[in-house]
Enzyme design. Structure first.
Site, mmCIF file in Angstrom:
data_model
loop_
_atom_site.group_PDB
_atom_site.id
_atom_site.type_symbol
_atom_site.label_atom_id
_atom_site.label_comp_id
_atom_site.label_asym_id
_atom_site.label_seq_id
_atom_site.Cartn_x
_atom_site.Cartn_y
_atom_site.Cartn_z
ATOM 1 N N GLU A 20 24.683 56.640 -13.381
ATOM 2 C CA GLU A 20 26.084 56.589 -12.955
ATOM 3 C C GLU A 20 26.702 55.237 -13.312
ATOM 4 O O GLU A 20 26.093 54.176 -13.089
ATOM 5 C CB GLU A 20 26.147 56.814 -11.442
ATOM 6 C CG GLU A 20 27.530 56.703 -10.836
ATOM 7 C CD GLU A 20 27.518 56.917 -9.325
ATOM 8 O OE1 GLU A 20 28.613 57.062 -8.743
ATOM 9 O OE2 GLU A 20 26.421 56.940 -8.720
ATOM 10 N N LYS A 60 32.978 63.116 -10.890
ATOM 11 C CA LYS A 60 32.268 63.153 -9.618
ATOM 12 C C LYS A 60 33.169 63.755 -8.541
ATOM 13 O O LYS A 60 34.359 63.423 -8.455
ATOM 14 C CB LYS A 60 31.836 61.735 -9.239
ATOM 15 C CG LYS A 60 30.958 61.640 -7.995
ATOM 16 C CD LYS A 60 30.490 60.202 -7.779
ATOM 17 C CE LYS A 60 29.532 60.068 -6.611
ATOM 18 N NZ LYS A 60 29.044 58.676 -6.459
ATOM 19 N N CYS A 118 25.264 61.481 -8.549
ATOM 20 C CA CYS A 118 24.764 60.895 -7.309
ATOM 21 C C CYS A 118 25.059 61.760 -6.085
ATOM 22 O O CYS A 118 24.421 62.768 -5.851
ATOM 23 C CB CYS A 118 25.318 59.476 -7.142
ATOM 24 S SG CYS A 118 24.315 58.441 -6.031
ATOM 25 N N LEU A 169 10.717 22.967 1.993
ATOM 26 C CA LEU A 169 9.448 23.495 2.507
ATOM 27 C C LEU A 169 9.055 22.715 3.758
ATOM 28 O O LEU A 169 8.716 21.533 3.688
ATOM 29 C CB LEU A 169 8.374 23.377 1.433
ATOM 30 C CG LEU A 169 7.081 24.155 1.637
ATOM 31 C CD1 LEU A 169 7.338 25.649 1.767
ATOM 32 C CD2 LEU A 169 6.123 23.905 0.463
ATOM 33 N N SER A 170 9.124 23.402 4.901
ATOM 34 C CA SER A 170 8.891 22.717 6.176
ATOM 35 C C SER A 170 7.446 22.772 6.628
ATOM 36 O O SER A 170 7.046 22.014 7.513
ATOM 37 C CB SER A 170 9.763 23.361 7.252
ATOM 38 O OG SER A 170 9.305 24.681 7.522
#
Length: 374
Positions: A41, A112, A148, A295-296
């Site tokens: 689609e 559609k 769809c 980054l902890s």
């Protein structure tokens, strides 16, 4: 008859890129003996195009793509989703359409019917629903073209709609159904699609060829899972999730059935693959290559760093460790260990002095308040 399903990763508004992908898929399908290749689609534009549909140049570029594909429809037919203009002033300016291309020209266009306007969908804002339905004759077979949502109102039982497109087509006695889809990912949706496809087969007794998008468009992720359902109700084949590909099916073999091939649908692997796809496509489609991650030493940032390294390549990820007086030694140790295990570059930048400078600068303004309360 041999039918190819082309499950591709489109890029919204990248007409030249989308066209090139489709032309390559046409060539591949043709080399493998396919009589017909089916795209998803709104494949020319990418999905969802949203307010780009309001621009005339955008529609013109979509029309140019359809014309280029029509020229490629030499010795093979092509079905592709693309917007088309409504020729009458009443109603919306556009249709969401499936183009059937053969012998260098547009042979048929089916619009559609069922336009979803819920969740991520807002199609009725842009498109006029179909009011006519016509099957396409091709090499001795009658093909019903659907898009769809058109197959999701089985027997007109969906309260959102008043029409069932396939019921409208049945008097024309189609031999098979093609469905061009843009069905987004959630970890239960693949199973739901199969249920819908099987319910359609049970009602109409016809083979269904369903082709979906794959890849991410910012916050929307498509997982693929294009498939073929045989008249006996079995899933003849289901294409991989989160992978592009072209597969060719012999209609006679599909009609015989007796085969059932579904992909695994385990929740955590599906979510993992969706996240990696989303990160990778977001970066690549916006022209980015590298990421910086804080980054902890905790779980959230660790998962983010791992996914980023997998999606972008460890050489394209750099992490920052920014300990303060609130950081435990274990969190710093864990962050360093993860960076080394991933093989990513990391920088250690203690921020306690910076934090103290802020406290000192703001002290006159917060002198009468307790610590940690603004």
């Amino acid at each position: 008859m041999k039918i190819a399903l082309a499950q591709l990763n489109y890029h919204i508004g990248n007409f030249s890129g989308n066209l090139q992908k489709m032309l390559e898929a046409v060539a591949e399908a043709k080399s493998r003996g396919a009589d017909l290749v089916v795209f998803a689609e709104l494949a020319t534009t990418g999905y969802p195009p949203r307010d780009f549909l309001e621009f005339d140049d955008f529609i013109r570029l979509a029309e140019d793509s359809v014309e280029a594909l029509a020229r490629a429809a030499d010795g093979i037919a092509i079905v592709v989703g693309s917007p088309s203009r409504n020729p009458v002033p009443e109603g919306k300016d556009l249709y969401n359409s499936a183009f059937f291309l053969e012998d260098g020209r547009v042979k048929a266009v089916q619009h559609k019917t069922l336009l979803p306007t819920y969740d991520i969908f807002d199609e009725y804002r842009y498109f006029e629903p179909a009011s006519r339905w016509q099957v396409v004759d091709f090499r001795g077979k009658r093909i019903a073209l659907t898009i769809c949502e058109d197959i999701w109102n089985i027997g007109n039982e969906n309260p959102l709609y008043t029409r069932c497109p396939l019921d409208e087509m049945m008097p024309q006695q189609p031999d098979l159904v093609l469905n061009l889809s843009a069905s987004p990912f959630d970890y239960t949706h693949a199973a739901e699609r199969i249920r819908i496809l099987k319910a359609n087969v049970a009602r109409y007794g016809l083979p269904f060829f369903y082709v979906n998008h794959v890849g991410a468009q910012t916050e929307i992720i498509f997982d693929g899972g294009s498939m073929v359902a045989a008249p006996d109700g079995g899933i003849f084949d289901e294409m991989p999730y989160f992978e592009e590909g072209v597969r060719v099916y012999d209609l006679d073999e599909v009609m015989q059935g007796g085969v059932h091939r579904e992909q695994p649908k385990e929740k955590i692997p599906l979510i993992h693959d969706a996240l990696v796809t989303g990160i990778r496509n977001y970066f690549h489609k916006l022209g980015f290559r590298q990421a910086i991650v804080g980054l902890s030493g905790g779980l959230d940032s660790a998962v983010t760093a791992v996914l980023a390294a997998e999606a972008l390549g460890r050489e394209n990820v750099r992490v920052l460790l920014m300990p303060s007086q609130f950081s435990s030694e274990g969190s710093v140790t864990d962050a360093r260990a993860l960076a080394r295990n991933l093989g990513v570059q990391y920088d250690l930048i203690p921020i306690e002095p910076i934090y103290q400078q802020f406290l000192d600068a703001l002290a006159p303004h917060f002198w009468a308040t307790p610590f940690n309360v603004a």
